[in-house]
Structures are given as structure tokens and as C-alpha cells.
Design an enzyme around this catalytic site. Sequence first.
Site, mmCIF file in Angstrom:
data_model
loop_
_atom_site.group_PDB
_atom_site.id
_atom_site.type_symbol
_atom_site.label_atom_id
_atom_site.label_comp_id
_atom_site.label_asym_id
_atom_site.label_seq_id
_atom_site.Cartn_x
_atom_site.Cartn_y
_atom_site.Cartn_z
ATOM 1 N N LYS A 1 12.845 37.017 62.300
ATOM 2 C CA LYS A 1 11.463 37.504 62.364
ATOM 3 C C LYS A 1 10.646 36.596 63.278
ATOM 4 C CE LYS A 1 8.811 39.627 58.629
ATOM 5 N NZ LYS A 1 8.310 39.389 57.272
HETATM 6 O O1 G3P Z 1 5.931 42.174 54.673
HETATM 7 C C1 G3P Z 1 4.706 41.567 54.882
HETATM 8 C C2 G3P Z 1 4.119 41.192 53.581
HETATM 9 O O2 G3P Z 1 4.794 40.104 53.037
HETATM 10 C C3 G3P Z 1 2.676 40.974 53.597
HETATM 11 O O3 G3P Z 1 2.217 41.522 52.424
HETATM 12 O O4 G3P Z 1 0.650 41.895 50.595
HETATM 13 O O5 G3P Z 1 0.833 39.624 51.678
HETATM 14 O O6 G3P Z 1 -0.224 41.529 52.880
HETATM 15 P P1 G3P Z 1 0.790 41.114 51.876
#
Ligand code: G3P
Length: 220
Positions: free
Chosen positions: A83
Amino acid sequence: MKFFLDTANLDELKRGAAWGILDGVTTNPTLIAREGRPIEEQIRLICDIVDGDISAEVMALDAAAMVKEGRVLAAIHKNVVVKCPLTRDGIEATSILSKEGIRVNVTLCFSPAQALLAAKAGAHYISPFVGRLDDVGSDGMDLVRTIVAIYQNYGFGTQVLAASLRSPTHVVESALAGADVATMPLKVMEMLFEHPLTDKGLDQFLKDWAKVFNPAPKSR
Ligand code: G3P
């Protein structure tokens, strides 16, 4: 559509894998740090649980160091997808790694223009962050729809991985938009199962069955 779990927690991954519907895993530095093990070790443990693409993020900020780190991560297991963040260096590293046959998931994508750059660099996945756009008053799902349309216009091979999904509605809308993958926390995957009429219907079936085949003993 593929379902990925967005977690580095081994118990959560074992639970999700047991259902037989799990196609892969996404992690990020926040999720890896939460588990307290070095990234190589944690990713190896994840690869033992889930047979599918496992995203592991580089921590370096400059292209040369990202490439070096990416090669190390990719060598952990054939299923590892490196990534890289959507920065100038991240796109440069993506171009180099992709040409070497290392698959890259370009992360932290918040605009269609950024998604175009990732596709042109040969990314295997692009990760638009739906929930984080919603958080700042934008329409995160609109970004997913736009990227899918743009990629279809040109036949780009980059797969759209809808990320930062916070609800079953996000998952269903990603499917409607034509995203290739939805990555979600276990909590959201659990919610996909839920419907009160399923519980009610099952309860009634069991009661009707018991009335005939397992009646309660009559009191004297
Ligand atoms: O896959 C990306 C994710 O980890 C971000 O999620 O909920 O932290 O915005 P969030």
C-alpha cells in the site's frame, strides 16, 4: 464483488474467515500499531489465516525508501499487496513497483484526479475513502461512482476498492456503483447479516416445530 476485512486483529480475521465469504484484508499503520507487533510479523500471521490479498502499507515518505520497503513487504508472502499513499512519491513508487510485478494498493484517495494518477501508474487497487469524505461534508460514494465510470471509459485494469466504509448502506451502495472490492471493519460485516424479520421468522419456525414434535410436558 470481493469482501475484505479492514483490520489487523487476528481474532476478528478468524471470525470473518470462518464464514467463508472473506476475500482479503486491508491494513494501515493505525490498525497494525493497535496490535503491537512489527508489521512483517503481523502480516505473516494474517497470511496464515486469510487466503486472499493482504494490503500492507509502507511507512516511508520518499519514493526510493517506499520502493525498498515495498519490496520487503511483498517478499513476506505472494498474497501481499503493497500500500502506497497518494502523494507524488507514492505514485512514483507505485510506477516502479508495478513494473517489477509487485501489486500496489494506492491509498488515501479523495478525488477522481488522484484516482486517474494511480491507474496510470499501474496500481492494482485504488482506495477511495468514503467515510472520511462524508465526515467533511462531501459525498464519498459519489467519488466511488465517478472513479468506476472513468476507469470503464478507458478500460483501466486498476480495481476500485471502496474503503473507509462505515455501514451496510455504504457496502450496498459500493456494490451498486460497481466497486470491485468493499473493505470494512468486522462490525460492519456483522451488520450485513442482521434483519429483524430473519430473527422473528426463525423464532416462529422453532416454536411451530416444537408444538408438534417436542411439546412441553402437560401439567397434572
Ligand atoms: O481502509 C481505510 C480505513 O482503514 C479507513 O477507515 O474508518 O478510519 O476512515 P476509517
